[in-house]
Motif scaffolding. Structure first.
Motif, PDB file in Angstrom:
ATOM      1  N   SER A 173       0.841  -1.207   0.000  1.00 50.29           N
ATOM      2  CA  SER A 173       0.000   0.000   0.000  1.00 50.29           C
ATOM      3  C   SER A 173       0.868   1.247   0.000  1.00 50.29           C
ATOM      4  O   SER A 173       2.065   1.186   0.315  1.00 50.29           O
ATOM      5  CB  SER A 173      -0.928   0.034   1.230  1.00 50.29           C
ATOM      6  OG  SER A 173      -0.177   0.299   2.404  1.00 50.29           O
ATOM      7  N   GLY A 174       0.242   2.370  -0.319  1.00 51.76           N
ATOM      8  CA  GLY A 174       0.941   3.649  -0.265  1.00 51.76           C
ATOM      9  C   GLY A 174       1.311   4.010   1.168  1.00 51.76           C
ATOM     10  O   GLY A 174       2.383   4.563   1.425  1.00 51.76           O
ATOM     11  N   THR A 175       0.424   3.682   2.096  1.00 46.26           N
ATOM     12  CA  THR A 175       0.694   3.982   3.509  1.00 46.26           C
ATOM     13  C   THR A 175       1.909   3.201   3.996  1.00 46.26           C
ATOM     14  O   THR A 175       2.767   3.738   4.710  1.00 46.26           O
ATOM     15  CB  THR A 175      -0.555   3.652   4.356  1.00 46.26           C
ATOM     16  OG1 THR A 175      -1.663   4.351   3.795  1.00 46.26           O
ATOM     17  CG2 THR A 175      -0.382   4.081   5.791  1.00 46.26           C
ATOM     18  N   LEU A 231      -5.094  16.441   3.907  1.00 41.44           N
ATOM     19  CA  LEU A 231      -4.511  15.168   3.453  1.00 41.44           C
ATOM     20  C   LEU A 231      -5.274  14.039   4.135  1.00 41.44           C
ATOM     21  O   LEU A 231      -5.776  14.213   5.246  1.00 41.44           O
ATOM     22  CB  LEU A 231      -3.029  15.148   3.894  1.00 41.44           C
ATOM     23  CG  LEU A 231      -2.177  13.960   3.471  1.00 41.44           C
ATOM     24  CD1 LEU A 231      -2.009  13.905   1.954  1.00 41.44           C
ATOM     25  CD2 LEU A 231      -0.797  14.034   4.129  1.00 41.44           C
ATOM     26  N   PRO A 237      -0.713   8.965   5.681  1.00 40.79           N
ATOM     27  CA  PRO A 237       0.654   9.395   5.987  1.00 40.79           C
ATOM     28  C   PRO A 237       0.828   9.824   7.449  1.00 40.79           C
ATOM     29  O   PRO A 237       1.874   9.567   8.053  1.00 40.79           O
ATOM     30  CB  PRO A 237       0.874  10.579   5.031  1.00 40.79           C
ATOM     31  CG  PRO A 237      -0.065  10.306   3.895  1.00 40.79           C
ATOM     32  CD  PRO A 237      -1.283   9.689   4.530  1.00 40.79           C
ATOM     33  N   LEU A 278      -0.917  17.056  -4.533  1.00 41.09           N
ATOM     34  CA  LEU A 278      -2.334  16.679  -4.522  1.00 41.09           C
ATOM     35  C   LEU A 278      -3.025  16.956  -5.846  1.00 41.09           C
ATOM     36  O   LEU A 278      -2.771  17.974  -6.492  1.00 41.09           O
ATOM     37  CB  LEU A 278      -3.082  17.439  -3.423  1.00 41.09           C
ATOM     38  CG  LEU A 278      -2.905  16.966  -1.987  1.00 41.09           C
ATOM     39  CD1 LEU A 278      -3.927  17.653  -1.090  1.00 41.09           C
ATOM     40  CD2 LEU A 278      -2.993  15.456  -1.835  1.00 41.09           C
ATOM     41  N   ASP A 323       5.151  12.739  -1.788  1.00 45.17           N
ATOM     42  CA  ASP A 323       4.020  11.813  -1.845  1.00 45.17           C
ATOM     43  C   ASP A 323       3.394  11.950  -3.235  1.00 45.17           C
ATOM     44  O   ASP A 323       2.670  12.910  -3.511  1.00 45.17           O
ATOM     45  CB  ASP A 323       3.024  12.151  -0.729  1.00 45.17           C
ATOM     46  CG  ASP A 323       1.841  11.194  -0.697  1.00 45.17           C
ATOM     47  OD1 ASP A 323       1.596  10.505  -1.713  1.00 45.17           O
ATOM     48  OD2 ASP A 323       1.148  11.146   0.331  1.00 45.17           O
ATOM     49  N   ALA A 350       1.318   9.809  -4.634  1.00 45.35           N
ATOM     50  CA  ALA A 350       0.146   8.925  -4.756  1.00 45.35           C
ATOM     51  C   ALA A 350      -0.865   9.469  -5.763  1.00 45.35           C
ATOM     52  O   ALA A 350      -1.594   8.706  -6.380  1.00 45.35           O
ATOM     53  CB  ALA A 350      -0.513   8.737  -3.396  1.00 45.35           C
ATOM     54  N   GLN A 351      -0.918  10.807  -5.928  1.00 48.60           N
ATOM     55  CA  GLN A 351      -1.918  11.394  -6.821  1.00 48.60           C
ATOM     56  C   GLN A 351      -1.292  12.054  -8.052  1.00 48.60           C
ATOM     57  O   GLN A 351      -2.023  12.622  -8.864  1.00 48.60           O
ATOM     58  CB  GLN A 351      -2.754  12.433  -6.056  1.00 48.60           C
ATOM     59  CG  GLN A 351      -3.459  11.842  -4.844  1.00 48.60           C
ATOM     60  CD  GLN A 351      -4.523  12.752  -4.282  1.00 48.60           C
ATOM     61  OE1 GLN A 351      -4.739  13.867  -4.745  1.00 48.60           O
ATOM     62  NE2 GLN A 351      -5.210  12.288  -3.254  1.00 48.60           N
ATOM     63  N   SER A 361       1.115   5.266  -4.615  1.00 49.89           N
ATOM     64  CA  SER A 361       0.015   4.356  -4.264  1.00 49.89           C
ATOM     65  C   SER A 361      -0.602   3.851  -5.555  1.00 49.89           C
ATOM     66  O   SER A 361      -0.764   4.617  -6.512  1.00 49.89           O
ATOM     67  CB  SER A 361      -1.049   5.078  -3.434  1.00 49.89           C
ATOM     68  OG  SER A 361      -2.234   4.295  -3.375  1.00 49.89           O
ATOM     69  N   LYS A 400      -6.460   5.058  -8.075  1.00 50.56           N
ATOM     70  CA  LYS A 400      -5.361   6.008  -8.287  1.00 50.56           C
ATOM     71  C   LYS A 400      -5.000   6.030  -9.782  1.00 50.56           C
ATOM     72  O   LYS A 400      -5.673   5.431 -10.603  1.00 50.56           O
ATOM     73  CB  LYS A 400      -4.158   5.625  -7.415  1.00 50.56           C
ATOM     74  CG  LYS A 400      -4.464   5.696  -5.905  1.00 50.56           C
ATOM     75  CD  LYS A 400      -4.509   7.127  -5.384  1.00 50.56           C
ATOM     76  CE  LYS A 400      -5.148   7.234  -4.016  1.00 50.56           C
ATOM     77  NZ  LYS A 400      -4.241   7.189  -2.891  1.00 50.56           N
ATOM     78  N   GLY A 427      -1.684  -1.326  -3.458  1.00 52.44           N
ATOM     79  CA  GLY A 427      -0.249  -1.404  -3.724  1.00 52.44           C
ATOM     80  C   GLY A 427       0.421  -0.063  -3.508  1.00 52.44           C
ATOM     81  O   GLY A 427      -0.246   0.979  -3.429  1.00 52.44           O
TER      82      GLY A 427
HETATM   83  C1  LIG Z   1      -4.009   7.253  -1.500  1.00 50.45           C
HETATM   84  C2  LIG Z   1      -3.028   8.139  -0.851  1.00 50.45           C
HETATM   85  C3  LIG Z   1      -2.155   7.670   0.139  1.00 50.45           C
HETATM   86  C4  LIG Z   1      -2.249   6.298   0.738  1.00 50.45           C
HETATM   87  O1  LIG Z   1      -2.154   5.258  -0.166  1.00 50.45           O
HETATM   88  P1  LIG Z   1      -2.840   3.830   0.147  1.00 50.45           P
HETATM   89  O2  LIG Z   1      -2.377   2.976  -0.980  1.00 50.45           O
HETATM   90  O3  LIG Z   1      -4.322   4.041   0.148  1.00 50.45           O
HETATM   91  O4  LIG Z   1      -2.337   3.366   1.469  1.00 50.45           O
HETATM   92  C5  LIG Z   1      -1.221   8.553   0.643  1.00 50.45           C
HETATM   93  N1  LIG Z   1      -1.136   9.821   0.211  1.00 50.45           N
HETATM   94  C6  LIG Z   1      -1.955  10.308  -0.724  1.00 50.45           C
HETATM   95  C7  LIG Z   1      -1.790  11.725  -1.192  1.00 50.45           C
HETATM   96  C8  LIG Z   1      -2.946   9.493  -1.290  1.00 50.45           C
HETATM   97  O5  LIG Z   1      -3.760   9.990  -2.228  1.00 50.45           O
END
Ligand SMILES: *Cc1c(COP(=O)(O)O)cnc(C)c1O
Length: 350
Positions: free
Chosen positions: A53-55, A79, A83, A127, A147, A149-150, A171, A176, A183
């Motif tokens: 996961s991203g976390t 957020l 995190p 973001l 980060d 993830a986005q 993430s 996503k 993942g």
């Molecule tokens: C989704 C997200 C995460 C966490 O990712 P997971 O895979 O859901 O654990 C962290 N930071 C941001 C900005 C996200 O959008």
């Protein structure tokens, strides 16, 4: 119903999964290695460590940087809680600061005020597809954790996101930019960080017992899906850009502010977030009315951290929570669906 989010999964993704099924090698194996190299290459970094996961990626990045008890990590209030929880789990103290209202990103001047001798890192979320103000944050002289993830593929002053900090995290959650179901990945140019993260990803195969090691592995099933999705990323980003320009021409209602892209940055529109200037009677009511019309819009952040923590003094994060609305945007959204969503929003604003 036009859903707010939807993974884009097609025949080539199914074929990639079927090939792994047929091979019998379904847990972490060669596909994971291949996915790590491909994502690192796409970002422009030396290597990656795939996790579940991203976390988990944030947590391993912090551990690999040696962040722990007695340390502080700065992150924005606007957020998701993942995190923040990762910082707590490594034993460090999260310091929550306000955002820049124009971009929803970390406000570098708020970060500067929050720095203490114990601050070990700044967690910088990019973001909605827009890079944060990396130049100003870098000038503060502390290690950055990007980060991503986005946001993948966007640039700030010609630099690609994920290449500026000591480490970047991704993430691959279902909705996503790239989907592996669940993942994440730690991406870095620092081999020590990568090797430490790799050793902490699994408890087995290490001659010493590491109390922080766990099982956070990704599977070859997920990695094969990720590789197939990554091959489609350029097309996914083109489609997102096309929907964003359609929204820009349709969302001209005076009660709305469209997303801003500051000079020197590019936006890849993971989310299309508008400001509703005066939501009447409230944003919740507007979201419910849109849902009744078959258009799912959402708050882009479920609940800001300062709200969870009951903290005062976050006016811009609070304002974003009360006025920011995220419209459906994903590669499989059709022009007709986007036009219906835009029309419904403008009509509901009156
Ligand atoms: C989704 C997200 C995460 C966490 O990712 P997971 O895979 O859901 O654990 C962290 N930071 C941001 C900005 C996200 O959008």
């Amino acid at each position: 119903m036009i859903p707010h989010s939807r993974p884009t999964l097609g025949a080539q993704d199914q074929a990639a999964l079927a090939a792994v099924m047929a091979s019998g090698q379904v847990a972490q194996g060669p596909r994971v290695r291949e996915f790590e190299e491909a994502v690192a290459r796409a970002i422009g970094e030396a290597g990656g460590v795939a996790v579940h996961s991203g976390t988990a990626a944030v947590e391993l990045a912090l551990l690999a940087m040696g962040v722990g008890s007695g340390d502080e990590v700065i992150l924005p209030s606007y957020l998701c809680s993942g995190p923040w929880l990762a910082v707590l789990r490594v034993g460090a103290q999260p310091t929550v600061v306000d955002i820049d209202p124009a971009t929803y990103a970390l406000d570098p001047s708020a970060v500067a005020k929050a720095i203490t001798p114990r601050t070990r890192a700044i967690l910088v979320p990019h973001l909605f597809g827009l890079p944060a103000d990396l130049g100003a944050l870098e000038a503060l002289g502390l290690p950055l954790i990007e980060d991503c993830a986005q946001t993948l593929g966007a640039t700030e002053s010609g630099r690609r996101v994920g290449t500026v900090g000591v480490v970047a995290v991704c993430s691959f959650y279902a909705t996503k930019l790239l989907c592996t179901g669940e993942g994440g990945m730690v991406v870095s140019g620092d081999w020590t960080v990568l090797e430490t993260a790799r050793r902490l990803r699994e408890y087995d195969g290490d001659p010493v017992l590491r109390p922080k090691a766990f099982n956070r592995k990704m599977t070859d099933l997920q990695a094969a899906l990720g590789l197939s999705q990554l091959a489609q990323l350029p097309a996914f980003l083109d489609r997102r850009a096309a929907i964003a320009s359609l929204y820009a021409t349709l969302l001209t209602h005076p009660g709305l502010e469209r997303p801003a892209t500051p000079p020197g940055r590019s936006h890849i529109y993971y989310r299309y977030v508008v400001r509703v200037r005066r939501p009447r009677p409230s944003l919740d009511d507007l979201l419910a009315r849109l849902e009744r019309r078959g258009v799912q819009c959402r708050r882009p952040v479920f609940l800001p951290l300062h709200r969870y923590l009951g903290l005062a003094g976050y006016p811009f994060s609070e304002e974003a929570h009360e006025t920011a609305l995220s419209l459906p945007i994903y590669p499989s959204l059709t022009d007709d669906e986007a036009a219906s969503a835009a029309r419904a929003l403008c009509e509901e604003l009156g």
